[in-house]
Design a protein around this motif. Structure first.
Motif, PDB file in Angstrom:
ATOM      1  N   UNK A 257       0.828  -1.214   0.000  1.00 35.21           N
ATOM      2  CA  UNK A 257       0.000   0.000   0.000  1.00 35.21           C
ATOM      3  C   UNK A 257       0.860   1.261   0.000  1.00 35.21           C
ATOM      4  N   UNK A 258       0.364   2.265  -0.690  1.00 34.17           N
ATOM      5  CA  UNK A 258       0.988   3.589  -0.692  1.00 34.17           C
ATOM      6  C   UNK A 258       0.235   4.447   0.327  1.00 34.17           C
ATOM      7  N   UNK A 259       0.974   5.082   1.218  1.00 38.92           N
ATOM      8  CA  UNK A 259       0.348   5.877   2.290  1.00 38.92           C
ATOM      9  C   UNK A 259       0.892   7.306   2.262  1.00 38.92           C
ATOM     10  N   UNK A 260      -0.009   8.251   2.510  1.00 42.26           N
ATOM     11  CA  UNK A 260       0.370   9.662   2.563  1.00 42.26           C
ATOM     12  C   UNK A 260      -0.158  10.300   3.840  1.00 42.26           C
ATOM     13  N   UNK A 261       0.683  11.112   4.456  1.00 42.74           N
ATOM     14  CA  UNK A 261       0.258  11.983   5.555  1.00 42.74           C
ATOM     15  C   UNK A 261      -0.170  13.322   4.964  1.00 42.74           C
ATOM     16  N   UNK A 262      -1.231  13.896   5.510  1.00 41.73           N
ATOM     17  CA  UNK A 262      -1.619  15.262   5.159  1.00 41.73           C
ATOM     18  C   UNK A 262      -0.949  16.199   6.164  1.00 41.73           C
ATOM     19  N   UNK A 263      -0.051  17.062   5.665  1.00 42.94           N
ATOM     20  CA  UNK A 263       0.763  17.867   6.574  1.00 42.94           C
ATOM     21  C   UNK A 263       0.770  19.332   6.158  1.00 42.94           C
ATOM     22  N   UNK A 264       1.231  20.146   7.071  1.00 44.09           N
ATOM     23  CA  UNK A 264       1.576  21.547   6.806  1.00 44.09           C
ATOM     24  C   UNK A 264       3.063  21.689   7.096  1.00 44.09           C
ATOM     25  N   UNK A 265       3.817  22.227   6.187  1.00 47.96           N
ATOM     26  CA  UNK A 265       5.257  22.403   6.356  1.00 47.96           C
ATOM     27  C   UNK A 265       5.561  23.886   6.526  1.00 47.96           C
ATOM     28  N   UNK A 266       6.267  24.223   7.601  1.00 52.33           N
ATOM     29  CA  UNK A 266       6.584  25.631   7.842  1.00 52.33           C
ATOM     30  C   UNK A 266       8.079  25.922   7.796  1.00 52.33           C
ATOM     31  N   UNK A 267       8.898  24.899   7.591  1.00 52.59           N
ATOM     32  CA  UNK A 267      10.344  25.151   7.471  1.00 52.59           C
ATOM     33  C   UNK A 267      10.982  24.028   6.663  1.00 52.59           C
ATOM     34  N   UNK A 268      11.817  24.439   5.727  1.00 50.48           N
ATOM     35  CA  UNK A 268      12.600  23.509   4.915  1.00 50.48           C
ATOM     36  C   UNK A 268      14.060  23.921   5.048  1.00 50.48           C
ATOM     37  N   UNK A 269      14.952  22.947   5.200  1.00 55.05           N
ATOM     38  CA  UNK A 269      16.370  23.290   5.368  1.00 55.05           C
ATOM     39  C   UNK A 269      17.243  22.209   4.764  1.00 55.05           C
ATOM     40  N   UNK A 270      18.452  22.629   4.378  1.00 52.72           N
ATOM     41  CA  UNK A 270      19.519  21.699   4.017  1.00 52.72           C
ATOM     42  C   UNK A 270      20.494  21.655   5.178  1.00 52.72           C
ATOM     43  N   UNK A 271      20.909  20.455   5.570  1.00 51.67           N
ATOM     44  CA  UNK A 271      21.919  20.270   6.599  1.00 51.67           C
ATOM     45  C   UNK A 271      23.051  19.427   6.018  1.00 51.67           C
ATOM     46  N   UNK A 272      24.251  19.598   6.595  1.00 45.49           N
ATOM     47  CA  UNK A 272      25.328  18.689   6.215  1.00 45.49           C
ATOM     48  C   UNK A 272      25.227  17.421   7.056  1.00 45.49           C
ATOM     49  N   UNK A 273      26.147  16.504   6.847  1.00 42.63           N
ATOM     50  CA  UNK A 273      26.067  15.214   7.531  1.00 42.63           C
ATOM     51  C   UNK A 273      26.249  15.343   9.038  1.00 42.63           C
ATOM     52  N   UNK A 274      26.821  16.463   9.498  1.00 41.01           N
ATOM     53  CA  UNK A 274      27.008  16.675  10.938  1.00 41.01           C
ATOM     54  C   UNK A 274      25.849  17.446  11.570  1.00 41.01           C
ATOM     55  N   UNK A 275      24.852  17.826  10.786  1.00 40.40           N
ATOM     56  CA  UNK A 275      23.688  18.516  11.330  1.00 40.40           C
ATOM     57  C   UNK A 275      23.757  20.026  11.272  1.00 40.40           C
ATOM     58  N   UNK A 276      24.806  20.594  10.696  1.00 46.18           N
ATOM     59  CA  UNK A 276      24.899  22.059  10.572  1.00 46.18           C
ATOM     60  C   UNK A 276      23.973  22.531   9.455  1.00 46.18           C
ATOM     61  N   UNK A 277      23.224  23.607   9.722  1.00 48.17           N
ATOM     62  CA  UNK A 277      22.283  24.140   8.737  1.00 48.17           C
ATOM     63  C   UNK A 277      23.062  24.893   7.663  1.00 48.17           C
ATOM     64  N   UNK A 278      22.814  24.536   6.407  1.00 44.85           N
ATOM     65  CA  UNK A 278      23.461  25.181   5.272  1.00 44.85           C
ATOM     66  C   UNK A 278      22.567  26.237   4.633  1.00 44.85           C
ATOM     67  N   UNK A 279      21.275  26.009   4.627  1.00 48.24           N
ATOM     68  CA  UNK A 279      20.308  26.963   4.080  1.00 48.24           C
ATOM     69  C   UNK A 279      18.943  26.567   4.605  1.00 48.24           C
ATOM     70  N   UNK A 280      18.031  27.549   4.717  1.00 49.54           N
ATOM     71  CA  UNK A 280      16.683  27.257   5.195  1.00 49.54           C
ATOM     72  C   UNK A 280      15.695  28.241   4.609  1.00 49.54           C
ATOM     73  N   UNK A 281      14.438  27.776   4.535  1.00 48.34           N
ATOM     74  CA  UNK A 281      13.353  28.573   3.981  1.00 48.34           C
ATOM     75  C   UNK A 281      12.133  28.428   4.880  1.00 48.34           C
ATOM     76  N   UNK A 282      11.667  29.516   5.490  1.00 51.84           N
ATOM     77  CA  UNK A 282      10.350  29.459   6.153  1.00 51.84           C
ATOM     78  C   UNK A 282       9.296  29.454   5.076  1.00 51.84           C
ATOM     79  N   UNK A 283       8.240  28.685   5.285  1.00 46.46           N
ATOM     80  CA  UNK A 283       7.201  28.599   4.248  1.00 46.46           C
ATOM     81  C   UNK A 283       5.891  29.165   4.760  1.00 46.46           C
TER      82      UNK A 283
END
Length: 283
Positions: A257-283
């Motif tokens: 089965x294919x399953x989807x959550x219905x969500x609201x996203x308020x932040x998107x970010x890129x992190x490196x492998x150590x967890x440091x934020x490289x860039x982010x976008x509030x939505x």
């Protein structure tokens, strides 16, 4: 010849003595009158009352967010119920916040990304790394068309959770295995988070045609082949119009089965492998 006759007291001394005694008495009285009054005993102040202890203030509750593992576990229960023809159990994630970390670049740079939603590319000339995350458009998915979507939904976008059998946030461990005689195709995506855009909502929130992109410098000691990154999605499980957090659909009883959550996203970010934020976008 000596005079043995007794003599009377000196009359002069008898007159002076009372005067001397009187003057001495007067002097004593004057001394007593002129002596300063004794200082009053020092007033002993009672010890200050101890300040009342401030009322105990409870520490603010720690804000926790559902993780990749939480979303996968909850969706597995919903998929099992769908396959069995039963009603999905109530989800404890409805209305809860989540922080979903999707590792990407685990196999190195992607010169031709194809259907990949998150990937990185190298520019050897400028020694730069381009990070890209592009939501998929799911408006016409059978699951979306048949689900109780929020009213006035005009478009649906989202991100698949790659390898939903892996509950950790990191890249999977690569193993060298002998190729099978008959290779099997890679399993199709089966779990994702969907954002429902209403007709009246701002179109600036739609990112299907505007991927998230960020460019960084390649580390001096790296050739760019062993890098990996994380796409972080933060938001809230909003649920469908029937108050279900997740809905599932299957092509047949032999398909996962294919399953989807219905969500609201308020932040998107890129992190490196150590967890440091490289860039982010509030939505």
């Amino acid at each position: 010849m000596s005079d043995n006759k007794a003599r009377t007291p000196d009359r002069k001394f008898a007159l002076i003595a009372p005067i001397v005694i009187g003057l001495a008495a007067i002097g004593v009285v004057i001394v007593l009158l002129l002596r300063p009054d004794p200082a009053p005993p020092a007033k002993v102040e009672p010890p200050p009352a101890a300040a009342p202890s401030p009322p105990a203030v409870a520490a603010p509750p720690k804000v926790t967010s559902a993780t990749r593992a939480d979303l996968i576990a909850d969706a597995e229960a919903a998929a099992s119920a769908f396959a069995a023809g039963a009603a999905a159990p109530p989800s404890k994630l409805l209305g809860e916040r989540f922080a979903l970390r999707l590792a990407f670049g685990c196999g190195g740079p992607a010169p031709d990304p194809g259907p990949l939603q998150a990937f990185y590319q190298l520019d050897p000339g400028t020694r730069t790394v381009r990070l890209v995350a592009r939501p998929a458009t799911w408006t016409d998915l059978p699951l979306v068309r048949g689900a109780p979507t929020p009213p006035a939904t005009e478009a649906v976008e989202g991100f698949w959770i790659p390898r939903p059998w892996l509950r950790t946030d990191a890249c999977p461990r690569r193993r060298e295995v002998a190729p099978p005689a008959t290779p099997t195709p890679v399993e199709a995506p089966s779990l994702g988070v969907a954002i429902f855009h209403g007709a009246e909502a701002s179109r600036a929130q739609r990112r299907g045609e505007r991927p998230y992109e960020h460019v960084i410098k390649l580390p001096a000691d790296s050739d760019g082949q062993g890098l990996s990154f994380v796409l972080l999605l933060e938001g809230r499980v909003a649920g469908f119009s029937d108050r279900a957090a997740v809905h599932c659909w299957g092509e047949s009883v032999d398909h996962r089965p294919v399953c989807l959550y219905a969500v609201e996203i308020d932040r998107v970010a890129f992190e490196d492998a150590q967890g440091a934020v490289l860039a982010q976008w509030p939505t």
